[in-house]
Enzyme design. Sequence first.
Site, PDB file in Angstrom:
ATOM      1  N   ARG A 257       0.697  -0.752   0.270  1.00  0.00           N
ATOM      2  CA  ARG A 257      -0.015  -0.029   0.461  1.00  0.00           C
ATOM      3  C   ARG A 257       0.705   1.121  -0.282  1.00  0.00           C
ATOM      4  O   ARG A 257       1.805   1.318   0.113  1.00  0.00           O
ATOM      5  CB  ARG A 257      -0.813   0.356   0.588  1.00  0.00           C
ATOM      6  CG  ARG A 257      -2.310  -1.610   1.341  1.00  0.00           C
ATOM      7  CD  ARG A 257      -2.950  -0.870  -0.011  1.00  0.00           C
ATOM      8  NE  ARG A 257      -4.357  -1.282   0.117  1.00  0.00           N
ATOM      9  CZ  ARG A 257      -4.542  -2.605  -0.564  1.00  0.00           C
ATOM     10  NH1 ARG A 257      -3.350  -2.507  -2.051  1.00  0.00           N
ATOM     11  NH2 ARG A 257      -5.307  -3.738  -0.117  1.00  0.00           N
ATOM     12  N   GLU A 286      -2.865   7.745  -4.352  1.00  0.00           N
ATOM     13  CA  GLU A 286      -2.988   7.208  -5.471  1.00  0.00           C
ATOM     14  C   GLU A 286      -4.637   7.794  -5.385  1.00  0.00           C
ATOM     15  O   GLU A 286      -4.992   7.538  -4.106  1.00  0.00           O
ATOM     16  CB  GLU A 286      -2.852   5.870  -5.538  1.00  0.00           C
ATOM     17  CG  GLU A 286      -3.618   4.876  -4.610  1.00  0.00           C
ATOM     18  CD  GLU A 286      -2.989   3.029  -4.441  1.00  0.00           C
ATOM     19  OE1 GLU A 286      -2.159   2.841  -5.324  1.00  0.00           O
ATOM     20  OE2 GLU A 286      -4.229   2.864  -4.833  1.00  0.00           O
ATOM     21  N   HIS A 304      -1.494   0.630  -9.184  1.00  0.00           N
ATOM     22  CA  HIS A 304      -2.283  -0.124  -8.929  1.00  0.00           C
ATOM     23  C   HIS A 304      -2.812  -1.529  -9.606  1.00  0.00           C
ATOM     24  O   HIS A 304      -4.343  -2.109  -8.819  1.00  0.00           O
ATOM     25  CB  HIS A 304      -3.367   0.370  -7.577  1.00  0.00           C
ATOM     26  CG  HIS A 304      -3.596  -0.499  -6.626  1.00  0.00           C
ATOM     27  ND1 HIS A 304      -3.890   0.159  -5.227  1.00  0.00           N
ATOM     28  CD2 HIS A 304      -3.457  -1.500  -5.987  1.00  0.00           C
ATOM     29  CE1 HIS A 304      -3.790  -0.831  -4.282  1.00  0.00           C
ATOM     30  NE2 HIS A 304      -3.895  -1.907  -4.814  1.00  0.00           N
ATOM     31  N   ILE A 305      -2.325  -2.347  -9.953  1.00  0.00           N
ATOM     32  CA  ILE A 305      -3.385  -3.495 -11.171  1.00  0.00           C
ATOM     33  C   ILE A 305      -2.270  -4.915 -10.316  1.00  0.00           C
ATOM     34  O   ILE A 305      -1.876  -6.143 -10.862  1.00  0.00           O
ATOM     35  CB  ILE A 305      -2.189  -3.417 -12.136  1.00  0.00           C
ATOM     36  CG1 ILE A 305      -0.528  -2.957 -12.812  1.00  0.00           C
ATOM     37  CG2 ILE A 305      -3.256  -1.956 -12.816  1.00  0.00           C
ATOM     38  CD1 ILE A 305      -0.614  -3.525 -13.946  1.00  0.00           C
TER      39      ILE A 305
HETATM   40  N1  LIG Z   1      -0.798  -4.348  -5.287  1.00  0.00           N
HETATM   41  C1  LIG Z   1      -1.471  -5.071  -5.188  1.00  0.00           C
HETATM   42  O1  LIG Z   1      -2.999  -4.460  -6.273  1.00  0.00           O
HETATM   43  C2  LIG Z   1      -1.727  -5.823  -3.720  1.00  0.00           C
HETATM   44  C3  LIG Z   1      -2.908  -6.495  -4.001  1.00  0.00           C
HETATM   45  C4  LIG Z   1      -3.016  -7.783  -2.895  1.00  0.00           C
HETATM   46  C5  LIG Z   1      -2.547  -7.560  -2.079  1.00  0.00           C
HETATM   47  N2  LIG Z   1      -1.848  -6.560  -1.694  1.00  0.00           N
HETATM   48  C6  LIG Z   1      -1.265  -6.114  -0.365  1.00  0.00           C
HETATM   49  O2  LIG Z   1      -0.137  -6.475  -0.375  1.00  0.00           O
HETATM   50  C7  LIG Z   1      -0.193  -7.096   0.957  1.00  0.00           C
HETATM   51  C8  LIG Z   1       0.770  -7.829   1.445  1.00  0.00           C
HETATM   52  O3  LIG Z   1      -0.589  -9.223   1.663  1.00  0.00           O
HETATM   53  P1  LIG Z   1      -0.367 -10.531   2.475  1.00  0.00           P
HETATM   54  O4  LIG Z   1      -1.793 -11.232   1.511  1.00  0.00           O
HETATM   55  O5  LIG Z   1       0.657 -11.222   1.668  1.00  0.00           O
HETATM   56  O6  LIG Z   1      -0.812 -10.463   3.960  1.00  0.00           O
HETATM   57  P2  LIG Z   1      -0.409 -11.238   5.006  1.00  0.00           P
HETATM   58  O7  LIG Z   1      -0.996 -10.856   6.113  1.00  0.00           O
HETATM   59  O8  LIG Z   1      -0.343 -12.593   4.423  1.00  0.00           O
HETATM   60  O9  LIG Z   1       0.842 -10.839   5.163  1.00  0.00           O
HETATM   61  C9  LIG Z   1       1.411  -9.820   5.839  1.00  0.00           C
HETATM   62  C10 LIG Z   1       2.600  -9.794   6.583  1.00  0.00           C
HETATM   63  O10 LIG Z   1       3.178  -8.999   7.237  1.00  0.00           O
HETATM   64  C11 LIG Z   1       3.965  -8.719   8.459  1.00  0.00           C
HETATM   65  N3  LIG Z   1       3.515  -8.007   8.851  1.00  0.00           N
HETATM   66  C12 LIG Z   1       3.033  -7.137   9.693  1.00  0.00           C
HETATM   67  N4  LIG Z   1       3.118  -6.085  10.096  1.00  0.00           N
HETATM   68  C13 LIG Z   1       4.021  -5.498   9.938  1.00  0.00           C
HETATM   69  C14 LIG Z   1       5.428  -5.168  10.105  1.00  0.00           C
HETATM   70  N5  LIG Z   1       5.160  -3.707  10.893  1.00  0.00           N
HETATM   71  N6  LIG Z   1       6.888  -5.414  10.013  1.00  0.00           N
HETATM   72  C15 LIG Z   1       6.610  -6.644   9.852  1.00  0.00           C
HETATM   73  N7  LIG Z   1       6.344  -7.004   9.253  1.00  0.00           N
HETATM   74  C16 LIG Z   1       4.941  -6.966   9.012  1.00  0.00           C
HETATM   75  C17 LIG Z   1       2.816 -10.525   8.954  1.00  0.00           C
HETATM   76  O11 LIG Z   1       3.361 -10.835   9.646  1.00  0.00           O
HETATM   77  C18 LIG Z   1       2.548 -11.420   7.869  1.00  0.00           C
HETATM   78  O12 LIG Z   1       3.543 -11.738   7.928  1.00  0.00           O
HETATM   79  C19 LIG Z   1      -1.131  -5.642   1.939  1.00  0.00           C
HETATM   80  O13 LIG Z   1      -0.378  -5.024   2.579  1.00  0.00           O
HETATM   81  C20 LIG Z   1      -1.758  -5.642   0.922  1.00  0.00           C
HETATM   82  O14 LIG Z   1      -3.081  -5.339   0.549  1.00  0.00           O
HETATM   83  C21 LIG Z   1      -1.501  -5.703  -2.510  1.00  0.00           C
END
Ligand SMILES: NC(=O)c1ccc[n+]([C@@H]2O[C@H](COP(=O)([O-])OP(=O)(O)OC[C@H]3O[C@@H](n4cnc5c(N)ncnc54)[C@H](O)[C@@H]3O)[C@@H](O)[C@H]2O)c1
Length: 348
Positions: A257, A286, A304-305
Amino acid sequence: MPRPRVLLLGDPARHLDDLWSDFQQKFEVIPANLTTHDGFKQALREKRYGDFEAIIKLAVENGTESYPWNADLISHLPSSLKVFAAAGAGFDWLDLDALNERGVAFANSRGAGDTATSDLALYLILSVFRLASYSERAARTGDPETFNRVHLEIGKSAHNPRGHVLGAVGLGAIQKEIARKAVHGLGMKLVYYDVAPADAETEKALGAERVDSLEELARRSDCVSVSVPYMKLTHHLIDEAFFAAMKPGSRIVNTARGPVISQDALIAALKSGKLLSAGLDVHEFEPQVSKELIEMKHVTLTTHIGGVAIETFHEFERLTMTNIDRFLLQGKPLLTPAGKVFAPSSAA
Ligand SMILES: NC(=O)c1ccc[n+]([C@@H]2O[C@H](COP(=O)([O-])OP(=O)(O)OC[C@H]3O[C@@H](n4cnc5c(N)ncnc54)[C@H](O)[C@@H]3O)[C@@H](O)[C@H]2O)c1
């Protein structure tokens, strides 16, 4: 026997026609015909939809007219409601505690976009090492002089990712996929920082080394990949101090994000040469993209794709329909519960 009633937020299924027909055989689907948040609240208050046992939202953009799903709106939902299944991994539009307090189970669609998002991160990693986006912009000028100049210029700073250190900020579901592809596909080495350490098997499979601080991660990485959820604690997690600790001429990609990285600090690090390049799918403000970033030649930008692929949309539909079917008809737990876990119910 009457079919359980399901309130549909937004459009019907667009991809999985057979599953949708099957779903409509099993459930009576009531279109919510949303216009505004207040209009929806009014419709609920007047019991215009009657009682219903489930709510389905088959695509991320569906039903956004009804946002935010705050405690007030939730208080108008019928007591017959047992489960809400929604497309998408994020649910910052929903007061999940208030929903759970009414005894309603919630399922998101996490995992649906992991392949797409991790693939896009790989695209950004390749671009920040090989400066491919700069090359593309040069090619698009159609000017032979620019073509030759940029070709030579890139030759002075492009590298293979192989053998370089990928620094993973967060090693959750998506980052594990990014790491797997970067380590096994591109030959990178992996260090990671996560508040929750990965299990030994994952670390072994990825050859991952966990570091104890973000500062150490910054110091050791040639390219940082950011993949943590956005919340108060992760606002500007990557800041001036982080960039100060990085090696000169390193790289960063963000598919999490926008506000996890301080945009001002990022721009300063690019200007100073601390960062050679950055790959950004998400942006602090964004859909507004920084003018300064747009003008920087070694910055790769996407809109953001990360999760945007037809396969992701298929998975949203499969998961939302399957979750409701399992919970209401099959007496099985939700596949992707979020919040409080409820025992499956049998509304049929
Ligand atoms: N670009 C996009 O279109 C898109 C699509 C899907 C998800 N995302 C984003 O991707 C990110 C990850 O998604 P995910 O499904 O892998 O999540 P997830 O919950 O599986 O993994 C997140 C990880 O971050 C760790 N974490 C949390 N806080 C932390 C901190 N302060 N320091 C270090 N590590 C920390 C957690 O322990 C976990 O292992 C999210 O932000 C989600 O919004 C973006």
